[in-house]
Design an enzyme around this catalytic site. Structure first.
Site, PDB file in Angstrom:
ATOM      1  CB  VAL A 152       5.973  -6.588  -5.586  1.00 44.38           C
ATOM      2  CG1 VAL A 152       5.144  -6.217  -6.809  1.00 44.38           C
ATOM      3  CG2 VAL A 152       5.405  -7.838  -4.922  1.00 44.38           C
ATOM      4  CE  LYS A 153      12.407  -4.532 -11.501  1.00 45.50           C
ATOM      5  NZ  LYS A 153      13.332  -4.929 -12.588  1.00 45.50           N
ATOM      6  CB  ILE A 154       5.616  -1.218  -8.263  1.00 45.07           C
ATOM      7  CG1 ILE A 154       4.916  -2.443  -7.660  1.00 45.07           C
ATOM      8  CG2 ILE A 154       4.614  -0.138  -8.650  1.00 45.07           C
ATOM      9  CD1 ILE A 154       3.995  -2.159  -6.523  1.00 45.07           C
TER      10      ILE A 154
END
Length: 225
Positions: free
Chosen positions: A84-86
């Protein structure tokens, strides 16, 4: 050895790059995803299926920590190889920290990193990856590759081994060359740059010369008495 990730959401580009045997993962972002005609979740599933066994970074669209965590949990339910890119920020750090706790331990890639302090905070929060955007730093007159070099040195001195550095916002093959020399763990590159990396004018000249020499030799053989 530096790993090469593809920065794309285009299925044809992904299939072609995989056939070369050189990529070890993939990153996407909302801009890349928006250019494709497939519905978002279907596209994510298709990409992850193509990239079976390799990590695929998919970015959240939420801006609050609670919503980021909720969205991240939904994203990882779509495929087993999703990271997951945050985006970097206080809420982003909170989300990364929470997702790294307990049994779920969802892998996070902290994106839009432009400083050493941001990279350090992301690593301390538990990010599996941190993505400095070197091209965008170059755009404002800073040295993006220098930041990667500093990050590599800091992580080595501080013995930060749980967070890998992904050099992102790659604009040309020279960027890949420089971040590899600087010690980045990964360079994520657009398909156009990946194709450029295969080319060199001397390679083209060499192939043409070899083929020309071979053709001339065969022609001489045919006309020999």
């Amino acid at each position: 050895m530096v790993q090469i990730f593809l920065d794309s959401a285009n299925l044809q580009e992904i299939e072609e790059a995989l056939s070369w045997g050189v990529i070890s993962g993939l990153t996407t972002n909302p801009s890349l995803m928006s250019r494709e005609s497939e519905p978002f979740e279907l596209l994510v599933k298709k990409i992850c299926s193509l990239m079976d066994g390799y990590p695929v970074s998919v970015e959240v669209l939420s801006t609050s920590a609670d919503e980021m965590v909720r969205e991240a949990r939904h994203l990882v339910s779509l495929a087993s190889n999703i990271t997951v890119k945050i985006p970097m920020g206080i809420d982003g750090l909170k989300a990364v920290y929470r997702l790294n706790q307990g049994k779920e331990k969802i892998l996070c890639n902290v994106t839009l990193v432009f400083s050493l302090n941001q990279a350090l905070l992301a690593a301390r929060a538990g990010a599996a990856y941190v993505s400095p955007f070197i091209g965008r730093l170059d755009d404002i007159g800073w040295d993006g590759v220098a930041l990667v070099r500093e990050m590599v040195e800091l992580f080595s001195r501080q013995r930060i081994v749980g967070t890998r550095i992904i050099a992102a916002s790659i604009r040309h093959p020279r960027h890949v060359h420089e971040v590899a020399v600087a010690g980045a763990h990964i360079a994520t590159v657009p398909f156009s740059v990946l194709k450029q990396m295969t080319r060199h004018p001397l390679t083209d000249i060499g192939v043409e010369r070899f083929l020309s020499d071979w053709a001339n030799t065969r022609r001489e053989e045919k006309i020999a008495p």
